[in-house]
Design an enzyme around this catalytic site. Structure first.
Site, short mmCIF file in Angstrom:
data_model
loop_
_atom_site.label_atom_id
_atom_site.label_comp_id
_atom_site.label_asym_id
_atom_site.label_seq_id
_atom_site.Cartn_x
_atom_site.Cartn_y
_atom_site.Cartn_z
N LEU A 65 118.95 93.71 9.30
CA LEU A 65 118.25 93.04 10.39
C LEU A 65 118.87 93.37 11.74
O LEU A 65 118.58 92.72 12.74
CB LEU A 65 118.25 91.53 10.14
CG LEU A 65 117.61 91.12 8.80
CD1 LEU A 65 117.69 89.61 8.61
CD2 LEU A 65 116.15 91.57 8.73
N ASP A 307 115.18 98.21 1.38
CA ASP A 307 116.33 98.90 1.95
C ASP A 307 116.05 99.25 3.42
O ASP A 307 116.43 100.31 3.91
CB ASP A 307 116.67 100.17 1.15
CG ASP A 307 118.04 100.73 1.55
OD1 ASP A 307 118.89 99.93 1.98
OD2 ASP A 307 118.24 101.95 1.45
#
Lengths: 425, 325
Positions: A65, A307
Site C-alpha cells: 500500500l 501481489d
C-alpha cells in the site's frame, strides 16, 4: 442503515450459495440472505441486481500500500481506493515498507492511516526479523498484539537456516502464522529472469527454478520440525506445486498462494525487454504456468493474491535488469481470476473461494463470506460489461500494470465496505 | 520464439531504422550490409577510403562500459563516412551524478545527435534507449550486457564470406563461454539467418546457455568431437570472473580441455579458418601457434570491422532518406 440488494446471483463459497436471491444488510452487517425479509426489516435503500452477481468482498493476502514509504508511489488512501475498485475489501500488507514494519509503532501507523481512509480493512503483516535483515528476530509477540495478522520476510527470505528455524520455533510457541517466500539468494545470484528459452535468447541473468525449490525443501523440513503454522507465498514453479502437494498429503498443515500474474503471463512476455514484466519471482515457463493452474484446480494452491506493487514511472523507465520488479494489480485481480473461469480452469465458486473464503481462513478472520453477522463487505459485479484496461487510468497511484490493453468481460460495478458504498454509484 | 510483435528496429518499409540485434531480421537485411561493406574496400589496395556520405550528421558514441577495439573502429568508421563524431565516456558523465539514463539521453538528443552508438552493461539497454529516443534518432547497439553485439557478428560473417564464399552449407563451431557472451548470441543468430548448415557450441555445461535448443545449436562437451569436420572455428574470450563464480576450476584446466591447439585443429577440415573477436588470451582459450598460424584470420576481422560498421551506419541513414522520399 438498512440496505436490500434484490434479485441478484449471490455467490458465497463458504455457505455453498450460488443462487439468485436477496441480500439484506442492517447495522453494517449481513442480516440475511433469502427471499422473505428478516423480521422488522425496512429497506432504506433498495438496489435491483437483476443480471448481476454479488461476491463477498475479496481478501488479498499480499498487496503493498506504499505507506509508510514514498508518497509519490501512492498511499494507504489511494491504494485502498484501488482495492475496492477491484472488489477487494480486506488487504494484508507485507512488511517491506519504509521504515520496515518490524515494530508496534509502524503497525499502529498503518492501522491508523487505514482507519482514516476508511475504505477497506487493512491487516498489516509484521517482519520476522528486524529490518528484514534476516539476522535478529523482531519483537514478534508485540507485533502480533499490535495487530499484525501474520509475520513474513516479504521478498527477503531468511538465508541462514538456523535463524529461520529459531524464528519458526518462536512463532510456533506463540501461535503466530508465518508467511514464507522461498528463494535461495545464492542460487538466485542477482538474476532477473527465469532461466529458460527467453533468458537464453536475451542474455538476461537467470533465476533457476531451483532458487525457489531448494529453499522450499529446506523450509518444509523446518516447518515439520518446529510445527509452525506456515503459509507459502507466491509459489511460481511446477516443482513447488508438486512438493507442496506431497507435503500436504503427508499431513503437514501448510497452505500456499500464487500471484495472479503467474497464472496468465510467462517468460515469453519478457521477450521485448519490457520492464513492466519484471516481477519477483520471475515470470516462469509455460509448463510452470500450466502446473500452477492445475495446482489451483486440485486445491494444492489455496489462494490467489494480487501481489500488488505500485511503482512510480521512474522505477520502470530503466533497462530491464535495473528496473524494479512488481506489478500494480489490485484492480485486475478479480477480472483475471474470472478469466480463469472463462478459460475453464476453475468453476466460478472455486475461483471466488480462492479469493475470499480460503485466504480469510488462512489468517483466521471472519471475512470473505456473507455469513449472517459478518461485516457487510461485498461487491456487485456486472458480467456483461466489456472493457479494455488502460493503465494510465488506474485508480492506483502505480500505473505499472502488465495487462495494458487486455480485454475483459465483466467488471466490478459497486463495492460495499461495512455496509457503506465505497466504490461505484 | 514468439516474435510477432513489430520489430522496433525496422521502419515502415521494413528496413533498418536502428541496429539492436539480429534476432527477427531477414536474410536480405544481412546480405545488404555485407554487400555495402564490400564497396568500401578498395579492390586494388584492400584499403578503406574516406567518403563524403554523412557530411553534417552527428554521431555520438555512448560507452557506458570500457572498450578499445569497438569504440575505435566505430570512430574510424564514422570519420571515414565524414560524420561529426563525439565520444562520450560515461565514467566522467552525469549518470554518476545521479542523472538517470533517460535524462542523459534526452540532453544529448537536445544537442541534435542523429545517431547514438551505445555500449552498456545491461542486457536490453539498447532496446530501452531505442524505445525512448526521438523518432528521427537512430541507435546502434555496440554491445549490451550478455544480450547482443550485432556489428561484431556482422564483421565475423563478412570475414567468413571473404574466405568461404557462401555461409550456407558451412559447419561452424564456437568454443568457450557461450552463456555469458553477447558476441556469441549474435553470431548464432547471424549464422542461423544466413542458414549455416550446423552451429555447434563447445564447452562445459557451466558455460552453456540453460536452453541451447531454443538457440538452435548443438552442444559438445568434447572438443575433438565438436571440431570434427567443421569449416569455421570461432574462439571466444574466457573472462576471469568465471573462475570466481565457480563455473570453472582454472585457466589451466580450461586450456587442457578446450584450448585450441595445433593438434586439435587437425580435427577440423584442412581449410578451416580460425576466428576470435578479441581480445585474445594466449594459452587460455587459444595457443599462440594457432592464433598466429596460417588458418587464423583474427587480424583481418579487425580491419573488416571498420568496413562493416561503415556499412551499418550508411545503410541506416540511407533507409531514413529513402523513407522521406
Amino acid at each position: 442503515m438498512n440496505l436490500l440488494v434484490k434479485n441478484i446471483r449471490i455467490i458465497d463459497p463458504l455457505q455453498n450459495i450460488d443462487e439468485v436471491t436477496n441480500l439484506y444488510v442492517s447495522q453494517k452487517k449481513i442480516a440475511a440472505i433469502g427471499t422473505p425479509p428478516p423480521a422488522k426489516f425496512n429497506a432504506e435503500t433498495t438496489i435491483d441486481g437483476t443480471g448481476k452477481l454479488l461476491f463477498p468482498g475479496l481478501v488479498d493476502l499480499q498487496a503493498r500500500l506504499a505507506e509508510p514509504g514514498s508518497y509519490y508511489k501512492g498511499s494507504i488512501a489511494t491504494e485502498t481506493k484501488a482495492a475496492v475498485a477491484g472488489g477487494i475489501t480486506t488487504i494484508c500488507c507485507p512488511p517491506d515498507t519504509n521504515p520496515v514494519n518490524d515494530c508496534q509503532a509502524v503497525t499502529e501507523l498503518i492501522k491508523r492511516r487505514a482507519r482514516q481512509a476508511a475504505t477497506a480493512f487493512v491487516l498489516p503483516i509484521g517482519a520476522i526479523t528486524q529490518g528484514l535483515e534476516g539476522k535478529l528476530l523482531a519483537n514478534m509477540v508485540s507485533l502480533k498484539k499490535a495487530g499484525c495478522i501474520a509475520l513474513s520476510q516479504a521478498n527477503q527470505p531468511i538465508q541462514n537456516s538456523l535463524i529461520l528455524k529459531n524464528a519458526m520455533a518462536y512463532a510456533a510457541c506463540n501461535n503466530i502464522t508465518v508467511m514464507l517466500r522461498c528463494e535461495d539468494q545464492q542460487l538466485k545470484n542477482d538474476g532477473v529472469a527465469h532461466s529458460g528459452a527467453v533468458s537464453s535468447h536475451l542474455g538476461l541473468a537467470e533465476i533457476s527454478s531451483s532458487a525457489e525449490t531448494v529453499a522450499l525443501a529446506r523450509d518444509l523440513i523446518l516447518v515439520a520440525e518446529t510445527g509452525v503454522k506456515a503459509h507459502f507465498s507466491l509459489i511460481s514453479t511446477a516443482k513447488s506445486v508438486e512438493m507442496i502437494g506431497e507435503a500436504k498429503k503427508q499431513g503437514l498443515p501448510i497452505t500456499c498462494d500464487v500471484a495472479i500474474a503467474q497464472l496468465h503471463l510467462t517468460e515469453y512476455d519478457v521477450m521485448e525487454f519490457n520492464s513492466l514484466f519484471n516481477t519477483t519471482p520471475p515470470l516462469r515457463s509455460k509448463d510452470d504456468k500450466e502446473a500452477l493452474r492445475i495446482g489451483l484446480k486440485t486445491g494444492v494452491i489455496d489462494a490467489i493474491v494480487s501481489d500488488h506493487t505500485p511503482l512510480n514511472r521512474d522505477d520502470k523507465l530503466l533497462p530491464f535488469g535495473e528496473s524494479k520488479p512488481g506489478i500494480s494489480s489490485l484492480e485486475t485481480l478479480l477480472s483475471l481470476a474470472l478469466k480463469l473461469v472463462e478459460e475453464g480452469v476453475l468453476d466460478l465458486l472455486s475461483a471466488i473461494q480462492k479469493l475470499t473464503q480460503n485466504p480469510a481462513k488462512i489468517i483466521g478472520i471472519n471475512k470473505g463470506s456473507l455469513t449472517i453477522g459478518n461485516p457487510a463487505d461485498f461487491c456487485i459485479y456486472n458480467p456483461d460489461h466489456d472493457w479494455v484496461l488502460d493503465r494510465t487510468k488506474l485508480v492506483s497511484a502505480g500505473d505499472n500494470s502488465a495487462f495494458d490493453g487486455w480485454q475483459f468481460t465483466g467488471k466490478v460495478e459497486a463495492t460495499y465496505f461495512q455496509g457503506r458504498l465505497v466504490y461505484g454509484d | 520464439m514468439r516474435l510477432s510483435k513489430p520489430n522496433i528496429q525496422l521502419n515502415a518499409q521494413g528496413k533498418l531504422h536502428h541496429f539492436l540485434t539480429l534476432e527477427g531480421l531477414k536474410h536480405t537485411h544481412l546480405t545488404e550490409i555485407l554487400d555495402v561493406a564490400q564497396t568500401f574496400i578498395d579492390p586494388a589496395t584492400g584499403e578503406i577510403n574516406k567518403v563524403d556520405s554523412l557530411h553534417g550528421k552527428a554521431i555520438m558514441n555512448l560507452f557506458f562500459e570500457p572498450s578499445t577495439r569497438t569504440l575505435t573502429t566505430f570512430e574510424i568508421a564514422e570519420k571515414r563516412l565524414s560524420a561529426d563524431v563525439v565520444n562520450l565516456n560515461i565514467e566522467t558523465s552525469s549518470t554518476k551524478k545521479g542523472e538517470t539514463l533517460l535524462d542523459t539521453l534526452w540532453n544529448l538528443e537536445a544537442m541534435l545527435a542523429d545517431m547514438f552508438v551505445v555500449r552498456h552493461n545491461e542486457s536490453g539497454a539498447a532496446h530501452f534507449i531505442a524505445k525512448h529516443v526521438a523518432p528521427q534518432v537512430h541507435v546502434i547497439n555496440a554491445g549490451d550486457g550478455q544480450h547482443a553485439h550485432p556489428t561484431q557478428a556482422m564483421l565475423d560473417m563478412f570475414t567468413i564470406r571473404k574466405h568461404k564464399k557462401d555461409i550456407f552449407d558451412l559447419k561452424v563451431a564456437i568454443i568457450g563461454d557461450i552463456q555469458h557472451s553477447r558476441v556469441v548470441r549474435s553470431q548464432i543468430q547471424a549464422l542461423s539467418i544466413l542458414e549455416a548448415r550446423e552451429i555447434r557450441v563447445i564447452g562445459p555445461t557451466t558455460l552453456m546457455p540453460s536452453n541451447p535448443d531454443a538457440l538452435g545449436v548443438h552442444v559438445y562437451h568434447d572438443i575433438e568431437q565438436g571440431l570434427d569436420g567443421v569449416d569455421v572455428i570461432i574462439n571466444v574470450r574466457l573472462q576471469n570472473e568465471r573462475m570466481q563464480s565457480a563455473l570453472l576450476p582454472s585457466e589451466k584446466e580450461f586450456f587442457n580441455l578446450y584450448g585450441l591447439t595445433k593438434e586439435r585443429l587437425k580435427f577440423a577440415k584442412a581449410d578451416a579458418i580460425v576466428m576470435h573477436p578479441g581480445p585474445i588470451n594466449r594459452g587460455v582459450e587459444i595457443d599462440s601457434e594457432v592464433a598466429d598460424g596460417e588458418q587464423s584470420v583474427i587480424l583481418e576481422q579487425v580491419t573488416y570491422g571498420i568496413a562493416v560498421r561503415m556499412a551499418v551506419i550508411k545503410t541506416i541513414f540511407d533507409n531514413a532518406q529513402a523513407l522521406k522520399k
